[in-house]
Design a protein around this motif. Structure first.
Motif, PDB file in Angstrom:
ATOM      1  N   PHE A 112      85.274  81.084 -10.079  1.00 51.05           N
ATOM      2  CA  PHE A 112      84.552  81.981 -10.987  1.00 51.05           C
ATOM      3  C   PHE A 112      85.073  83.373 -10.670  1.00 51.05           C
ATOM      4  CE2 PHE A 112      80.005  82.671 -12.900  1.00 51.05           C
ATOM      5  CZ  PHE A 112      80.553  83.495 -13.864  1.00 51.05           C
ATOM      6  N   HIS A 115      83.008  89.146 -11.749  1.00 50.14           N
ATOM      7  CA  HIS A 115      82.040  89.372 -12.832  1.00 50.14           C
ATOM      8  C   HIS A 115      80.762  90.002 -12.273  1.00 50.14           C
ATOM      9  CE1 HIS A 115      80.596  85.648 -11.026  1.00 50.14           C
ATOM     10  NE2 HIS A 115      79.412  85.911 -11.555  1.00 50.14           N
ATOM     11  N   ASP A 117      76.488  89.625 -12.833  1.00 48.53           N
ATOM     12  CA  ASP A 117      75.507  88.707 -13.433  1.00 48.53           C
ATOM     13  C   ASP A 117      74.654  89.439 -14.463  1.00 48.53           C
ATOM     14  OD1 ASP A 117      76.471  86.733 -11.834  1.00 48.53           O
ATOM     15  OD2 ASP A 117      74.805  86.756 -10.411  1.00 48.53           O
ATOM     16  N   HIS A 172      81.195  90.352  -8.139  1.00 49.74           N
ATOM     17  CA  HIS A 172      81.427  89.247  -7.187  1.00 49.74           C
ATOM     18  C   HIS A 172      82.258  88.151  -7.840  1.00 49.74           C
ATOM     19  CE1 HIS A 172      77.782  88.274  -9.434  1.00 49.74           C
ATOM     20  NE2 HIS A 172      78.041  86.994  -9.210  1.00 49.74           N
TER      21      HIS A 172
END
Ligand SMILES: O=C(O)CCC(=O)C(=O)O
Ligand SMILES: [Fe+2]
Length: 195
Positions: A112, A115, A117, A172
């Motif tokens: 991932f 980005h 959240d 993160h």
């Protein structure tokens, strides 16, 4: 030079980028959480608010955990920890979980990328993100949860059962898994708009 020019309320200086807690989920509890996984309910992870898959930003399998009497203890444990952590550190206005907890599996090649959240639309109420390591560190290679803090990359602890709490506006990522499988359970605590 820091000063204490308060507008009335005491000034608090113990904001941190992320906090972690060891041993709040015991091994048999993390295993119990993993048993919630139901292959029939597995979905390919999407980016919040986006219908289309974006394999360049995220590749993993996820499943959302409905809040039922059987798993309320997981919601409860995470909620209590978020409240305690928020009282000690962040002082955000929190209301509760507006989205179901997410079980995540990263297999070889999954990741991932960087980005937040938090963002526009349905994720705009998110204040605190809370993730639990459900795999032993030696079950996988790569797969590090990392934060970008002042241009430096900082690794989150990997120990199974560790719960990591961070503001949803912190950048993160989870680095690609090169071997094995990593599992986590992720929740987002929501609140009224930032003010
Ligand atoms: O798997 C994790 O620990 C974090 C995943 C993540 O950043 C997310 O689902 O937003
Ligand atoms: Fe995230």
């Amino acid at each position: 030079m820091s000063i204490n020019y308060s507008f009335g309320l005491p000034l608090k200086h113990n904001y941190v980028d992320f906090v972690y807690y060891n041993g709040l989920f015991l091994p048999h509890e993390t295993d119990k959480i993993l048993n919630f996984w139901d292959d029939n309910k597995k979905i390919k992870a999407t980016l919040s608010g986006q219908e289309k898959y974006n394999d360049e930003l995220r590749k993993s399998s996820v499943q959302f955990i409905e809040n039922t009497p059987e798993n309320d203890w997981v919601y409860n444990r995470l909620a209590n920890l978020a409240i305690k952590c928020n009282n000690e550190r962040y002082w955000f206005d929190l209301l509760g979980f507006h989205q179901e907890l997410q079980l995540t599996r990263y297999s070889e090649g999954d990741f991932f990328d960087w980005h937040l959240d938090f963002g526009p639309g349905e994720i705009s109420a998110r204040k605190l993100s809370i993730t639990t390591q459900l795999s032993d560190s030696d079950e996988y290679e790569g797969g590090d949860l990392q934060f970008m803090i002042n241009q430096k990359i900082v690794n989150a602890p990997r120990e199974k059962g560790t719960i990591i709490v961070f503001p949803s506006f912190i950048m993160h990522r989870v680095t690609p898994i090169t071997k094995g499988e990593r599992k986590s359970i992720v929740g987002w605590v929501s609140g009224p708009p930032f003010r």
